[in-house]
Scaffold this motif. Structure first.
Motif, mmCIF file in Angstrom:
data_model
loop_
_atom_site.group_PDB
_atom_site.id
_atom_site.type_symbol
_atom_site.label_atom_id
_atom_site.label_comp_id
_atom_site.label_asym_id
_atom_site.label_seq_id
_atom_site.Cartn_x
_atom_site.Cartn_y
_atom_site.Cartn_z
ATOM 1 N N GLY A 240 37.149 50.736 33.129
ATOM 2 C CA GLY A 240 38.525 50.281 32.923
ATOM 3 C C GLY A 240 38.493 49.080 32.001
ATOM 4 O O GLY A 240 38.040 48.002 32.414
ATOM 5 N N ALA A 242 40.749 47.125 30.939
ATOM 6 C CA ALA A 242 41.527 45.971 31.407
ATOM 7 C C ALA A 242 40.743 45.193 32.471
ATOM 8 O O ALA A 242 40.756 43.956 32.487
ATOM 9 N N GLN A 243 40.031 45.928 33.345
ATOM 10 C CA GLN A 243 39.232 45.248 34.383
ATOM 11 C C GLN A 243 38.088 44.465 33.756
ATOM 12 O O GLN A 243 37.754 43.366 34.202
ATOM 13 N N HIS A 245 38.049 43.155 30.743
ATOM 14 C CA HIS A 245 38.633 41.961 30.109
ATOM 15 C C HIS A 245 38.966 40.889 31.154
ATOM 16 O O HIS A 245 38.710 39.699 30.946
ATOM 17 N N GLU A 246 39.542 41.324 32.283
ATOM 18 C CA GLU A 246 39.921 40.372 33.337
ATOM 19 C C GLU A 246 38.707 39.656 33.906
ATOM 20 O O GLU A 246 38.722 38.446 34.132
ATOM 21 N N ARG A 247 37.650 40.443 34.147
ATOM 22 C CA ARG A 247 36.431 39.877 34.728
ATOM 23 C C ARG A 247 35.808 38.875 33.745
ATOM 24 O O ARG A 247 35.347 37.807 34.145
#
Ligand SMILES: *Cc1c(COP(=O)(O)O)cnc(C)c1O
Length: 342
Positions: A240, A242-243, A245-247
């Motif tokens: 994912g 987006a995951q 990038h968030e991490r």
């Protein structure tokens, strides 16, 4: 990624390079489609190239530009890209930025209206500072003025959302995607691709020529590396994007809070900048390159010493860059903080 790269090299050795490549065609198509998914284009808009620098050089060779034309970029532009522009006798115009070197969106529209360049070249995340430029917003302003936008996503892809809507996005395998070296990509939207000045070889029937973007993908290349990059992109998509990038943004926040002020080193980025790249300004009298070597030799910690050549129009002194990736732990960051102090 390593297994895919190795397996293909073995197949080249056993059945021959051309046979191995045609057998891998579906995976290469899947790789182009994966890159396209990350940059918001279609698989047929993507070509594999040897590196991000090669992508820019190839583009400039076929872009409808004349010597003396203006390329607009930020003062923090990547040094080797500035060289590529000046080598082609293009003039460089600096776009308005704030104190951190982030594009000033309020001033951008008026600036482009009064000095329309032949193209805007935006490095979405620079290599000397973990600032994520608002690429989608820049794209909106450029589009409303009819100015083409080329985005250098070498430090952006895999770290932040690189689907900005730009006319061209190019990047590399070996940085935040953790793919093999020696491979990169360029993605060009069809209306822009149709304007490129692609040379036609003598004796070739133009009706059977591939699309202009495919022309940028030379038939001779590091196919095992292209497959390795495809596999790295697959991993990001499976996890994912987006995951991921968030991490990475969370790791950036953790790294900045843990390191700011330690031993007199000062963090450049806002703590909450949505990137992992963390840069540190040295305390007076401390040598950045010497510190980089000490961290590696005495503590087994790899950082980068970033000299002024990376962004010669913006940097006034070298910085120490820390690039924590998904495998970096809190203990790793604490070990760096302790090592920096000593
Ligand atoms: C590393 C880098 C490049 C060049 O990438 P290569 O694949 O090594 O050619 C271009 N732009 C930026 C911002 C980079 O950090």
């Amino acid at each position: 990624v390593l297994a895919v790269t190795y397996d293909h090299s073995r197949r080249e050795a056993t059945i021959g390079g051309y046979e191995a490549e045609s057998g891998a065609a579906p995976q290469l198509d899947r790789g182009r489609a994966g890159i396209a998914a990350l940059v918001g284009m279609a698989g047929r808009d993507v070509a594999f190239v040897p590196s991000a620098s090669a992508a820019l050089a190839m583009l400039l060779d076929v872009w409808p530009l004349e010597a003396g034309d203006e390329v607009a970029c930020l003062p923090g532009e990547y040094g080797p890209s500035l060289t590529a522009f000046s080598q082609r006798r293009l003039r460089i115009r600096e776009l308005p930025v704030d104190q951190l070197g982030r594009v000033d969106l309020d001033a951008l529209g008026a600036h482009l209206a009064s000095h329309p360049p032949a193209l805007v070249h935006l490095t979405q995340v620079p290599s000397h500072r973990g600032i994520a430029q608002p690429a989608a917003e820049v794209c909106g302003v450029c589009r409303s003025r009819g100015i083409p936008l080329v985005v250098d996503a070498a430090q952006a892809l895999g770290q932040v959302d690189a689907a900005s809507g730009a006319d061209v996005v190019y990047g590399t395998s070996r940085k935040w995607l953790s793919g093999p070296r020696g491979v990169g990509f360029v993605a060009v939207r069809p209306p822009t691709a149709s304007k490129l000045r692609i040379p036609v070889d003598e004796g070739v029937d133009v009706r059977s020529e591939p699309s202009p973007v495919q022309w940028l993908e030379r038939s001779e290349g590091h196919v095992a590396g292209r497959l390795g990059l495809s596999s790295a992109v697959d991993e990001v998509l499976a996890a994912g994007a987006a995951q991921v990038h968030e991490r990475l943004a969370a790791l950036g926040r953790l790294t900045r809070t843990a390191l700011d002020g330690i031993g007199g080193w000062r963090v450049v980025e806002p703590y909450d900048e949505p990137t992992a790249t963390t840069t540190l300004v040295a305390p007076t009298g401390v040598d950045v390159i010497g510190t980089r070597t000490r961290l590696r030799v005495a503590h087994g910690i790899l950082t980068s010493g970033i000299d002024r050549a990376r962004a010669p129009r913006e940097m006034t002194e070298p910085v120490l860059r820390v690039s924590p990736h998904l495998g970096t732990t809190v203990a790793d960051v604490q070990a760096l903080a302790t090592a920096l102090q000593g």
